[in-house]
Design an enzyme around this catalytic site. Structure first.
Site, PDB file in Angstrom:
ATOM      1  N   CYS A  53       0.844  -1.207   0.000  1.00  0.00           N
ATOM      2  CA  CYS A  53       0.000   0.000   0.000  1.00  0.00           C
ATOM      3  C   CYS A  53       0.877   1.255   0.000  1.00  0.00           C
ATOM      4  CB  CYS A  53      -0.906  -0.009   1.220  1.00  0.00           C
ATOM      5  SG  CYS A  53      -1.985   1.433   1.291  1.00  0.00           S
ATOM      6  N   CYS A  57       0.390   4.905   6.984  1.00  0.00           N
ATOM      7  CA  CYS A  57      -0.216   4.692   8.312  1.00  0.00           C
ATOM      8  C   CYS A  57       0.836   4.041   9.228  1.00  0.00           C
ATOM      9  CB  CYS A  57      -1.458   3.805   8.214  1.00  0.00           C
ATOM     10  SG  CYS A  57      -2.634   4.397   6.975  1.00  0.00           S
ATOM     11  N   CYS A  60       0.767   0.275  10.321  1.00  0.00           N
ATOM     12  CA  CYS A  60       0.356  -0.758   9.376  1.00  0.00           C
ATOM     13  C   CYS A  60       1.511  -1.493   8.678  1.00  0.00           C
ATOM     14  CB  CYS A  60      -0.555  -0.139   8.326  1.00  0.00           C
ATOM     15  SG  CYS A  60      -1.136  -1.377   7.154  1.00  0.00           S
ATOM     16  N   CYS A  97     -15.809  -9.720   6.033  1.00  0.00           N
ATOM     17  CA  CYS A  97     -15.265  -8.413   5.684  1.00  0.00           C
ATOM     18  C   CYS A  97     -14.067  -8.635   4.769  1.00  0.00           C
ATOM     19  CB  CYS A  97     -14.851  -7.676   6.952  1.00  0.00           C
ATOM     20  SG  CYS A  97     -14.257  -6.027   6.588  1.00  0.00           S
ATOM     21  N   CYS A 129     -19.064  -7.077   4.005  1.00  0.00           N
ATOM     22  CA  CYS A 129     -18.483  -5.761   4.305  1.00  0.00           C
ATOM     23  C   CYS A 129     -17.203  -5.643   3.483  1.00  0.00           C
ATOM     24  CB  CYS A 129     -18.179  -5.695   5.796  1.00  0.00           C
ATOM     25  SG  CYS A 129     -17.273  -4.234   6.307  1.00  0.00           S
ATOM     26  N   CYS A 189     -19.294   1.241   8.869  1.00  0.00           N
ATOM     27  CA  CYS A 189     -18.489   0.659   9.941  1.00  0.00           C
ATOM     28  C   CYS A 189     -17.275   1.567  10.092  1.00  0.00           C
ATOM     29  CB  CYS A 189     -18.070  -0.762   9.553  1.00  0.00           C
ATOM     30  SG  CYS A 189     -16.920  -1.522  10.717  1.00  0.00           S
ATOM     31  N   ARG A 261     -17.281  -3.575  18.010  1.00  0.00           N
ATOM     32  CA  ARG A 261     -16.485  -4.755  17.617  1.00  0.00           C
ATOM     33  C   ARG A 261     -15.147  -4.815  18.342  1.00  0.00           C
ATOM     34  NH1 ARG A 261     -19.066  -6.976  13.339  1.00  0.00           N
ATOM     35  NH2 ARG A 261     -20.733  -5.579  12.731  1.00  0.00           N
TER      36      ARG A 261
HETATM   37  S1  SF4 Z   1      -4.004   0.933   6.996  1.00  0.00           S
HETATM   38 FE1  SF4 Z   1      -2.376  -0.042   5.766  1.00  0.00          FE
HETATM   39  S2  SF4 Z   1      -3.434  -0.852   3.985  1.00  0.00           S
HETATM   40 FE2  SF4 Z   1      -4.830   0.638   4.930  1.00  0.00          FE
HETATM   41  S3  SF4 Z   1      -4.398   2.583   3.923  1.00  0.00           S
HETATM   42 FE3  SF4 Z   1      -3.073   2.534   5.722  1.00  0.00          FE
HETATM   43  S4  SF4 Z   1      -1.121   1.650   4.959  1.00  0.00           S
HETATM   44 FE4  SF4 Z   1      -2.703   1.190   3.434  1.00  0.00          FE
END
Ligand code: SF4
Length: 370
Positions: A53, A57, A60, A97, A129, A189, A261
């Site tokens: 991705c 974040c 993540c 999901c 979901c 959600c 949840r």
């Molecule tokens: S949480 Fe992870 S997968 Fe989702 S947008 Fe952020 S970096 Fe990308």
């Protein structure tokens, strides 16, 4: 108790900081007034596209820039997803999901496949979901037509602390996606993560943002951070069970009708701790040995826990009836070749940049030793 949409941070903090027994009693009372306290929904999360991705974040392991041990995969086929959903149904899940590590949905072949996945899971009479990143209104409408039950897009934290975790898109972008979903019959959600280094005020701030949405999200996941080596938040200390219980109870009080949840971080919780969360108003868990990429309790262990506590799994469509799936040919919405618009916040997060540099060095060292 009627649902209020004007909660203030001060009021929410006052609830969060109550003596624990009082907080639990109040939350359990609200829970009983709005839900069957012995019913808990069992959901299964399928990572239909893992890793790679472009977002940053800080929590993540799927962000391409951090170089973790996650094995990425391209989008799964419709048949693979259908087979996993069927297994989940047989194991007692009523909701699936599907998560894709995308910044946003792009119209095209892959999105068409996701629409087919939604149709095929809806046909299994399970709630479907998706969590696919940012979406436009037209994409939300196409998902609704395919029979989507819920769209997940978390706020993650308070608006103020969000900027300390993610720099590649703004908090408002998240609200815009939620608003696009709200223009359809798909339920929302949205929740967040505790244990990312935020203050209690930020937890309350996140609950202000969620509870003042009108209508409130039908579903709110409360995650405890699972720190993953290689991510900027790898050294965060785990949250205590007391913090988790307080967060669940406060969410239940300010969002009485929402399905709360218990999500990431259950591996670190004892059964007694989880029981307290159910008492405080949590009424959903994710089943399966993995939650996207982090470990999760085995489904048999969960069923043993349900038996010990006298809980039973919620049936599909108990809260809202099933939508009809419209086939691609009969769809009245077109592929517009759209991309959601998002802001470029223009702030940088030092620790995210550091983690990216460390990942680069690690990656080069691995390459040299090959
Ligand atoms: S949480 Fe992870 S997968 Fe989702 S947008 Fe952020 S970096 Fe990308």
């Amino acid at each position: 108790m009627t649902t209020r949409h004007n909660w203030t941070k001060e009021e929410i903090l006052k609830i969060y900081n109550k003596p624990l027994m009082e907080l639990l009693y109040e939350a359990a009372t609200v829970h009983r007034e709005n839900h069957d306290p012995n019913t808990v929904q069992v959901s299964t999360l399928i990572s239909i596209k893992t890793g790679g991705c472009s977002e940053d974040c800080g929590y993540c392991p799927q962000a391409a820039r951090y170089h973790t041990d996650i094995e990425g995969n391209d989008l799964m086929s419709v048949n693979q997803v259908k087979a996993q959903a069927l297994r989940a149904k047989e194991a007692g899940s009523s909701r699936v999901c599907m998560g894709a590590a995308w910044r946003n949905v792009k119209d095209g072949e892959e999105f068409d496949s996701v629409l087919e996945m939604v149709r095929s899971i809806n046909k299994l009479e399970m709630e479907v979901c998706c969590t696919l990143g940012m979406i436009t209104e037209n994409q939300a409408q196409r998902l609704a037509e395919a029979g989507l039950y819920a769209y997940n897009h978390n706020l993650d934290s308070s608006e103020e602390y969000y900027k300390e975790v993610i720099s590649t898109r703004g908090f408002q972008d998240r609200l815009d996606t939620i608003e696009n979903v709200r223009k359809t019959n798909v339920t929302v959600c949205s929740g967040g993560i505790i244990g990312m280094g935020e203050r209690v005020e930020d937890r309350a701030g996140m609950l202000v943002a969620l509870s003042t949405l009108n209508p409130q999200p039908e579903s709110t996941p409360i995650n405890a951070l699972v720190p993953v080596e290689g991510t900027p938040l790898e050294e965060q200390k785990p949250v205590s069970i007391w913090e988790m219980v307080r967060m669940v109870a406060t969410t239940r009080i300010v969002m009485p009708e929402t399905q709360v949840r218990l999500s990431a971080g259950r591996m670190q919780m004892s059964r007694e701790g989880q029981a307290m969360c159910f008492f405080a108003g949590a009424n959903s868990i994710f089943a399966g040995d993995k939650l996207l990429t982090t470990p999760n309790p085995d489904v048999n262990e969960d069923m043993e826990m349900f038996q010990a506590l006298g809980l039973h799994p919620q049936k599909a469509f108990e809260k809202k009836s099933q939508s009809e799936s419209i086939s691609a040919e009969d769809s009245k919405y077109q592929n517009l070749g759209e991309k959601p618009k998002w802001s470029r916040p223009g702030h940088k997060i030092e620790r995210n940049i550091e983690a990216q540099k460390v990942a680069k060095i690690r990656f080069e060292n691995v390459k040299k030793s090959d």
